[in-house]
Scaffold this motif. Structure first.
Motif, mmCIF file in Angstrom:
data_model
loop_
_atom_site.group_PDB
_atom_site.id
_atom_site.type_symbol
_atom_site.label_atom_id
_atom_site.label_comp_id
_atom_site.label_asym_id
_atom_site.label_seq_id
_atom_site.Cartn_x
_atom_site.Cartn_y
_atom_site.Cartn_z
ATOM 1 N N VAL A 119 1.050 -1.077 -0.073
ATOM 2 C CA VAL A 119 -0.115 0.101 -0.291
ATOM 3 C C VAL A 119 1.084 1.277 -0.058
ATOM 4 C CG1 VAL A 119 -1.687 1.269 1.332
ATOM 5 C CG2 VAL A 119 -1.669 -1.411 1.228
ATOM 6 N N VAL A 120 0.737 2.318 -1.132
ATOM 7 C CA VAL A 120 1.434 3.446 -1.168
ATOM 8 C C VAL A 120 0.599 4.415 -0.297
ATOM 9 C CG1 VAL A 120 2.538 5.150 -2.628
ATOM 10 C CG2 VAL A 120 2.532 2.548 -3.223
ATOM 11 N N LYS A 121 1.175 5.037 0.714
ATOM 12 C CA LYS A 121 0.391 6.052 1.541
ATOM 13 C C LYS A 121 0.318 7.355 0.789
ATOM 14 C CE LYS A 121 -0.709 4.884 5.210
ATOM 15 N NZ LYS A 121 -1.741 4.318 5.655
ATOM 16 N N LYS A 122 -0.469 8.279 1.403
ATOM 17 C CA LYS A 122 -0.290 9.750 0.721
ATOM 18 C C LYS A 122 0.994 10.369 0.644
ATOM 19 C CE LYS A 122 -5.338 10.429 2.078
ATOM 20 N NZ LYS A 122 -6.139 10.945 2.701
ATOM 21 N N ASP A 123 1.859 10.102 1.755
ATOM 22 C CA ASP A 123 3.088 10.653 1.997
ATOM 23 C C ASP A 123 4.239 9.940 0.960
ATOM 24 O OD1 ASP A 123 3.621 8.417 3.307
ATOM 25 O OD2 ASP A 123 4.154 9.418 5.310
ATOM 26 N N GLY A 124 3.776 8.948 0.355
ATOM 27 C CA GLY A 124 4.829 8.260 -0.508
ATOM 28 C C GLY A 124 5.507 7.063 0.245
ATOM 29 N N PRO B 20 2.851 -2.986 4.069
ATOM 30 C CA PRO B 20 1.855 -4.191 3.503
ATOM 31 C C PRO B 20 0.620 -4.091 3.814
ATOM 32 C CG PRO B 20 3.931 -4.652 5.226
ATOM 33 C CD PRO B 20 3.873 -3.464 5.259
ATOM 34 N N PHE B 21 -0.005 -4.611 3.136
ATOM 35 C CA PHE B 21 -1.558 -4.700 3.057
ATOM 36 C C PHE B 21 -2.011 -5.185 4.566
ATOM 37 C CE2 PHE B 21 -5.741 -6.462 2.947
ATOM 38 C CZ PHE B 21 -6.259 -5.582 2.594
ATOM 39 N N ASP B 22 -2.930 -4.588 5.223
ATOM 40 C CA ASP B 22 -3.317 -4.917 6.355
ATOM 41 C C ASP B 22 -4.779 -4.787 6.457
ATOM 42 O OD1 ASP B 22 -3.655 -5.723 9.114
ATOM 43 O OD2 ASP B 22 -2.562 -4.014 9.962
ATOM 44 N N ARG B 23 -5.389 -6.138 6.483
ATOM 45 C CA ARG B 23 -6.995 -6.102 6.615
ATOM 46 C C ARG B 23 -7.524 -5.609 7.872
ATOM 47 N NH1 ARG B 23 -10.035 -10.401 4.940
ATOM 48 N NH2 ARG B 23 -11.558 -10.072 6.658
ATOM 49 N N GLN B 24 -6.703 -5.767 8.986
ATOM 50 C CA GLN B 24 -7.271 -5.496 10.303
ATOM 51 C C GLN B 24 -7.344 -3.796 10.489
ATOM 52 O OE1 GLN B 24 -8.296 -8.472 10.914
ATOM 53 N NE2 GLN B 24 -7.909 -7.862 12.889
ATOM 54 N N LYS B 25 -6.417 -3.368 9.793
ATOM 55 C CA LYS B 25 -6.464 -1.816 9.538
ATOM 56 C C LYS B 25 -7.791 -1.263 9.188
ATOM 57 C CE LYS B 25 -3.264 1.755 8.964
ATOM 58 N NZ LYS B 25 -1.891 2.447 8.435
ATOM 59 N N ALA C 245 -4.143 -7.604 -9.236
ATOM 60 C CA ALA C 245 -2.857 -8.225 -9.432
ATOM 61 C C ALA C 245 -1.799 -7.176 -9.568
ATOM 62 C CB ALA C 245 -2.954 -9.136 -11.054
ATOM 63 N N GLU C 246 -2.006 -5.953 -8.975
ATOM 64 C CA GLU C 246 -0.986 -4.793 -8.806
ATOM 65 C C GLU C 246 -0.016 -5.244 -7.958
ATOM 66 O OE1 GLU C 246 -1.067 -2.033 -10.850
ATOM 67 O OE2 GLU C 246 -2.627 -2.902 -12.227
ATOM 68 N N LYS C 247 1.061 -4.841 -7.943
ATOM 69 C CA LYS C 247 2.198 -5.046 -7.003
ATOM 70 C C LYS C 247 2.108 -3.771 -5.820
ATOM 71 C CE LYS C 247 5.611 -7.135 -10.020
ATOM 72 N NZ LYS C 247 5.282 -8.221 -10.181
ATOM 73 N N GLU C 248 1.585 -2.569 -6.324
ATOM 74 C CA GLU C 248 1.368 -1.599 -5.434
ATOM 75 C C GLU C 248 0.139 -0.915 -5.769
ATOM 76 O OE1 GLU C 248 5.970 0.066 -4.804
ATOM 77 O OE2 GLU C 248 4.578 1.495 -6.281
ATOM 78 N N ILE C 249 -0.705 -0.472 -4.587
ATOM 79 C CA ILE C 249 -1.816 0.050 -4.772
ATOM 80 C C ILE C 249 -2.066 1.335 -3.841
ATOM 81 C CG2 ILE C 249 -2.766 -1.460 -2.851
ATOM 82 C CD1 ILE C 249 -5.589 -1.519 -4.591
ATOM 83 N N PRO C 250 -2.563 2.353 -4.358
ATOM 84 C CA PRO C 250 -2.621 3.713 -3.395
ATOM 85 C C PRO C 250 -3.606 3.465 -2.190
ATOM 86 C CG PRO C 250 -3.263 4.167 -5.730
ATOM 87 C CD PRO C 250 -2.992 2.657 -5.611
ATOM 88 N N SER C 251 -3.058 4.096 -1.210
ATOM 89 C CA SER C 251 -4.247 3.995 0.127
ATOM 90 C C SER C 251 -5.370 4.580 -0.350
ATOM 91 C CB SER C 251 -3.598 4.501 1.063
ATOM 92 O OG SER C 251 -3.384 5.992 0.995
ATOM 93 N N ALA C 252 -5.337 5.661 -1.335
ATOM 94 C CA ALA C 252 -6.668 6.337 -1.421
ATOM 95 C C ALA C 252 -7.376 5.512 -2.305
ATOM 96 C CB ALA C 252 -6.201 7.584 -2.575
ATOM 97 N N MET C 253 -7.075 4.793 -3.048
ATOM 98 C CA MET C 253 -8.017 3.554 -3.599
ATOM 99 C C MET C 253 -8.765 2.670 -2.502
ATOM 100 S SD MET C 253 -7.405 0.546 -6.352
ATOM 101 C CE MET C 253 -8.131 -0.549 -5.662
#
Length: 158
Positions: free
Chosen positions: A51-56, A60-65, A99-107
Motif C-alpha cells: 500500500v502506497v500512503k499519501k506521503d509516499g 504491507p496490506f493490512d486487512r485488520q487496519k 494483480a497490482e504490486k502496489e496500490i494507493p491507499s486512496a483507492m
C-alpha cells in the motif's frame, strides 16, 4: 514431506478434507519410516500488494487496519461485525484480483467510503470526516447536504 518425528522424507496421505474455516486442506499423513501419523495443512499463499500512503511511504496490506476503521465508523450503529468482515473480504478480493504490486491507499479509502455510503449514513459520515479530513465546517455541511439530497431523490423515485 519431512516426518516431524524421525525426519524420514516419505509418507502417504491417509485422509484429506477442508479445514473448519474452509481456507485450507487438512491432510492426515503416515510416515513410511516410523509409521507414526501427523497432520499437515495446505493453504494458498496470498501475496498482497504494498500500500502506497499519501506521503509516499509504503507498507504491507493490512486487512485488520481496514476492519478497525470500519468498526470505529460503525460504533453504536446497527451493523454486524459479520457485515464489516464481508466488506473487508470483498475489498481484499478486489485488490487481489487487480494483480497490482502496489496500490494507493486512496483507492482503498474510496472503496471503504463507497461501501459505507450504501450501508449506513452515520458510519459513512464518520469515516469520511476522518478520511477526507474536511478543512472546515462548510465542507462537512456540503457532504451532509449531498447525502440528504441523494436520499430525497431516492424517496421520490420509490
Amino acid at each position: 514431506m519431512k516426518c516431524p518425528f524421525c525426519g524420514h522424507l516419505e509418507d502417504k496421505v491417509i485422509d484429506s478434507r477442508l479445514s473448519k474455516e474452509g481456507n485450507a486442506i487438512r491432510r492426515r499423513r503416515e510416515c513410511l519410516g516410523c509409521k507414526r501419523r501427523f497432520t499437515t495443512y495446505e493453504a494458498i499463499e496470498d501475496i498482497m500488494p504494498v500500500v502506497v500512503k499519501k506521503d509516499g511511504g509504503r507498507q504491507p496490506f493490512d486487512r485488520q487496519k481496514i476492519l478497525h476503521g470500519l468498526m470505529k465508523a460503525c460504533e453504536k450503529r446497527p451493523v454486524s461485525k459479520e457485515t464489516l468482515e464481508e466488506i473487508v473480504d470483498n475489498i481484499e478480493r478486489k485488490i487481489q484480483e487487480s494483480a497490482e504490486k502496489e496500490i494507493p491507499s486512496a483507492m482503498i479509502g474510496e472503496e471503504v467510503i463507497r461501501r459505507l455510503q450504501n450501508l449506513d449514513d452515520v458510519a459513512y459520515v464518520r469515516f469520511a470526516s476522518v478520511y477526507r479530513q474536511f478543512k472546515d465546517i462548510n465542507e462537512f455541511m456540503k457532504e451532509l447536504k449531498d447525502i440528504l439530497d441523494e436520499k430525497r431523490t431516492k424517496n421520490r423515485k420509490s
